[in-house]
Write a protein that holds these residues in place. Sequence first.
Motif, short mmCIF file in Angstrom:
data_model
loop_
_atom_site.label_atom_id
_atom_site.label_comp_id
_atom_site.label_asym_id
_atom_site.label_seq_id
_atom_site.Cartn_x
_atom_site.Cartn_y
_atom_site.Cartn_z
N GLU A 123 38.16 19.84 -17.90
CA GLU A 123 36.93 19.17 -17.50
C GLU A 123 36.22 18.50 -18.69
O GLU A 123 35.51 17.52 -18.50
CB GLU A 123 35.97 20.16 -16.84
N ILE A 124 36.40 19.04 -19.89
CA ILE A 124 35.69 18.45 -21.02
C ILE A 124 36.46 17.24 -21.56
O ILE A 124 37.69 17.18 -21.49
CB ILE A 124 35.44 19.49 -22.14
N GLU A 163 28.91 22.69 -15.01
CA GLU A 163 27.66 21.99 -15.33
C GLU A 163 26.78 22.85 -16.23
O GLU A 163 26.15 22.35 -17.17
CB GLU A 163 26.92 21.63 -14.05
N TYR A 175 30.67 11.80 -20.30
CA TYR A 175 31.55 12.90 -20.67
C TYR A 175 30.83 14.23 -20.47
O TYR A 175 29.60 14.31 -20.58
CB TYR A 175 31.92 12.82 -22.16
N LYS A 176 31.61 15.27 -20.24
CA LYS A 176 31.13 16.64 -20.34
C LYS A 176 31.71 17.21 -21.64
O LYS A 176 32.94 17.20 -21.82
CB LYS A 176 31.57 17.48 -19.14
N THR A 193 28.31 23.11 -20.07
CA THR A 193 28.64 21.89 -20.82
C THR A 193 27.37 21.07 -21.02
O THR A 193 26.34 21.33 -20.41
CB THR A 193 29.68 21.02 -20.08
N THR A 198 26.12 16.99 -20.95
CA THR A 198 26.54 15.68 -20.47
C THR A 198 26.18 14.61 -21.50
O THR A 198 25.05 14.56 -22.00
CB THR A 198 25.88 15.36 -19.12
#
Length: 485
Positions: free
Chosen positions: A121-122, A466, A140-141, A469, A471
């Motif tokens: 996810e990152i 969410e 981006y995360k 991380t 954003t």
Amino acid sequence: MSLESLNTSYINGKWVEGKSQNTYNIVNPYDGSVLSKVRLATVEQLREAFEIAKEAQKSWAQSTAEERRIVIEKAIQYLNENREEIVSIVSQETGGSVLKANVELHLALEVMEEALKFTDEIYQIKEIPSTTDGKVNHVYKLPLGVIASISPFNFPVNLSMRTIAPAIALGNSVVHKPDIQVGMSGGTILAKAFEAAGLPKGVFNVVLTDIDEIGDEMLENRHSSLISFTGSTAVGRHIGEIAGRNLKKVALELGGNSPFVVLSDADVDQAVNAAIFGKFIHQGQICMIINRMIVHQDVYDQFVEKFVERAKQVPYGNPRDPKTIIGPIINERQMQKALSLIEEAKKEGIKVALEGKREGNVLTPYVFVDVDNSSKLAQTEVFAPIATIIKASTDKEAIELANDTEYGLSSAIFTSNLEKGEDLALQLDSGMTHINDQTVNDSPNIPFGGNKASGLGRFGNPWIVEEFTVTKWVSIQERNRQYPF
């Protein structure tokens, strides 16, 4: 896995003795026998752990999704290979039944399996349309940084791992303080797993200590980007105040006063089955436990009679006996809280339908009936096998009574009309509602968390992504932009 090897902190990939002059005996709450003696880590050692975690996170953030996935897979393998020993330690240390210890390890492994799904996810680019000519927007995360993790005594493996595994999967590092009463289950066993998995040193640190040694350092340390805490609402408020002052993110899963609503059209026998499980698993020492049974007057007498008869039959005693369901209360302080609540309820004239008793550190089931929802008994989060049954005259009143609490973690509704059940579920002010089930439910792919004084944030995939991380917006001006001046 010897208990002697599980009594030191794990900092920077090394097993280190605490430097405090103070020691702590981790005991079996059933018989008081000492399982392990821990020399507590000092506040200086905790600060060192944060410094190390900050540096280690920089490289871990650059690891590949596959590298993170492999580490978590190997940690899963370690826990599976040592399952029997781990279950035994968890049962001894928490006072939980063998059933509870197995369920807890299973839940922790599910959290880890789910974490495998979001290691990528990152750094993924999400393109967003731009209103500026010639501009491209990328979102981006990114890893958040260092996660300060604080876990409780009741489900230490699962409630620790639900922070640790997602944090590591998303490129963060962790400084973790388990409740010292369960320092092995909630801390060092997990460190052993990640050590065996080859996690780079400093990414995961376990500090065995207590509040008298470290004060608010877990909350105030400048390197922590998020404080993840599971425990009481009172402590959660304290954490929230400090986090707000220091502009830190929080993930708080706090107290509960979960209502179990039985409507007039419910299957009473099944409702009783669910209520017995949801009230007495782990002797009621769960944030999601059924705290108030709110039963429609049409089925009230029937429910009470059947519930009391079943409560009389719940096996209690030594958790090492596989037949045991109700084991010991975690410590004498918690036992005295429960006994005081019982005595106060009796003095207020609340009717006792089943009189329990104390046998050693075990409290057998108590059942109070015709309870006023505004009473201290009904409004207190009871971490003990004490059942509270309240009568409601209508469905509407049942929902109003259910909502009449400062808490809002879990809840349940029993009804044969599923459509009505779901409509009423949306009226319950709690983070989770279960129709035709009890209140103690968990899964790694649902938004786990509470409303009101029961917490902030949600665990579970993808909501935890969410939380853990940050954003980042990157815009790229591909053609020269014309400015107005």
